[in-house]
Design a protein around this motif. Structure first.
Motif, PDB file in Angstrom:
ATOM      1  N   GLN A  54       0.826  -1.282   0.076  1.00 28.58           N
ATOM      2  CA  GLN A  54       0.052   0.261  -0.014  1.00 28.58           C
ATOM      3  C   GLN A  54       0.742   1.276  -0.159  1.00 28.58           C
ATOM      4  N   ARG A  55       2.139   1.089   0.311  1.00 30.25           N
ATOM      5  CA  ARG A  55       2.954   2.361   0.370  1.00 30.25           C
ATOM      6  C   ARG A  55       3.107   2.962  -0.998  1.00 30.25           C
ATOM      7  N   LEU A  56       2.813   2.252  -2.166  1.00 28.76           N
ATOM      8  CA  LEU A  56       3.083   2.507  -3.319  1.00 28.76           C
ATOM      9  C   LEU A  56       1.955   3.731  -3.564  1.00 28.76           C
ATOM     10  N   PHE A  57       0.845   3.817  -2.832  1.00 22.87           N
ATOM     11  CA  PHE A  57      -0.220   4.849  -3.031  1.00 22.87           C
ATOM     12  C   PHE A  57      -0.480   5.616  -1.912  1.00 22.87           C
ATOM     13  N   SER A  58      -1.270   6.716  -1.925  1.00 17.75           N
ATOM     14  CA  SER A  58      -1.635   7.430  -1.013  1.00 17.75           C
ATOM     15  C   SER A  58      -2.366   6.735   0.157  1.00 17.75           C
ATOM     16  N   LEU A  59      -1.723   6.732   1.465  1.00 12.99           N
ATOM     17  CA  LEU A  59      -1.901   5.740   2.424  1.00 12.99           C
ATOM     18  C   LEU A  59      -3.395   6.073   3.097  1.00 12.99           C
ATOM     19  N   SER A  60      -4.122   7.339   2.636  1.00 12.22           N
ATOM     20  CA  SER A  60      -5.475   7.685   3.167  1.00 12.22           C
ATOM     21  C   SER A  60      -6.426   6.985   2.161  1.00 12.22           C
ATOM     22  N   ARG A  61      -5.820   6.291   1.332  1.00 16.39           N
ATOM     23  CA  ARG A  61      -7.052   5.303   0.458  1.00 16.39           C
ATOM     24  C   ARG A  61      -6.939   4.111   0.991  1.00 16.39           C
ATOM     25  N   PHE A  62      -6.528   3.736   1.947  1.00 16.31           N
ATOM     26  CA  PHE A  62      -6.280   2.304   2.242  1.00 16.31           C
ATOM     27  C   PHE A  62      -6.861   2.234   3.927  1.00 16.31           C
ATOM     28  N   VAL A  63      -7.468   1.346   4.410  1.00 19.88           N
ATOM     29  CA  VAL A  63      -7.810   1.020   5.757  1.00 19.88           C
ATOM     30  C   VAL A  63      -6.523   0.244   6.561  1.00 19.88           C
ATOM     31  N   HIS A  64      -6.247   0.750   7.493  1.00 21.28           N
ATOM     32  CA  HIS A  64      -5.105   0.289   8.279  1.00 21.28           C
ATOM     33  C   HIS A  64      -4.820  -1.140   8.377  1.00 21.28           C
ATOM     34  N   ALA A  65      -3.694  -1.525   8.278  1.00 23.90           N
ATOM     35  CA  ALA A  65      -3.361  -2.955   7.669  1.00 23.90           C
ATOM     36  C   ALA A  65      -3.895  -3.839   9.081  1.00 23.90           C
ATOM     37  N   ASP A  66      -3.971  -3.166  10.232  1.00 25.38           N
ATOM     38  CA  ASP A  66      -4.280  -4.075  11.208  1.00 25.38           C
ATOM     39  C   ASP A  66      -5.851  -4.195  11.480  1.00 25.38           C
TER      40      ASP A  66
END
Length: 187
Positions: A89-101
């Protein structure tokens, strides 16, 4: 007196800024947020009790509001990655992803919901890549974009389903030209 899911929803809604403050100050963890999310959901498969609540932990470390949607535009989605692919997910804006946990538990709890949170898929990958790289048959890319494409290929098998390359990736210059520095072509 016991608190039910409706009362918990009201409290979370009313004290949203305090909840975000506690989360930002590490007084509330993702585990706490997930427990509260499950309690507010109270078995509701649509996810509607979460609408408007700041209970969505993002990969950038912030909390976002859940939003109900009638027809989802992939540009408005927040993606849940399989935990095995979370490093990509670090390839993209992290605000577009739910936290890994939180991705794994939310994938289960919200699999049939009407919220902006959806599992990451090939359409999502194509959309996010197209936000960074524009369609063209051939391009001279910057060092940053060339390094980014190299990293993308390193994670590709975790992000793209097996089989044929997604149609919206075929017209992007993602293949380096041998012997030509920073020259890329589409497939």
């Amino acid at each position: 007196q016991r608190i039910d899911a409706t009362a918990a929803r009201h409290i979370v809604s009313h004290f949203a800024s305090r909840l975000v403050e506690l989360y930002d100050n590490k007084k509330l963890t993702i585990a706490h947020i997930l427990a509260l999310t499950r309690f507010v959901l109270d078995g509701d498969k649509s996810g509607s009790p979460l609408n408007g609540l700041h209970l969505l932990p993002l990969a950038d470390g912030s909390l976002a509001s859940f939003r109900s949607i009638t027809s989802l535009s992939i540009g408005d989605a927040i993606f849940m990655l399989d935990p095995s692919a979370s490093d990509s997910q670090r390839l993209f804006s992290l605000s577009r992803f739910v936290h890994a946990d939180a991705s794994g538990p939310l994938l289960v709890a919200l699999s049939h919901c009407a919220l902006q949170v959806i599992p990451f898929n090939d359409d999502a990958l194509a959309h996010l890549v197209r936000e960074r790289i524009r369609p063209t048959p051939k391009a001279t890319l910057s060092n940053d974009d060339a390094e980014w494409i190299h990293a993308l290929w390193g994670f590709f098998s975790k992000l793209h389903s097996p089989g044929e390359l997604h149609r919206d990736l075929r017209d992007l210059p993602l293949v380096s030209v041998a012997g030509e520095r920073l020259q890329y072509i589409s497939v």
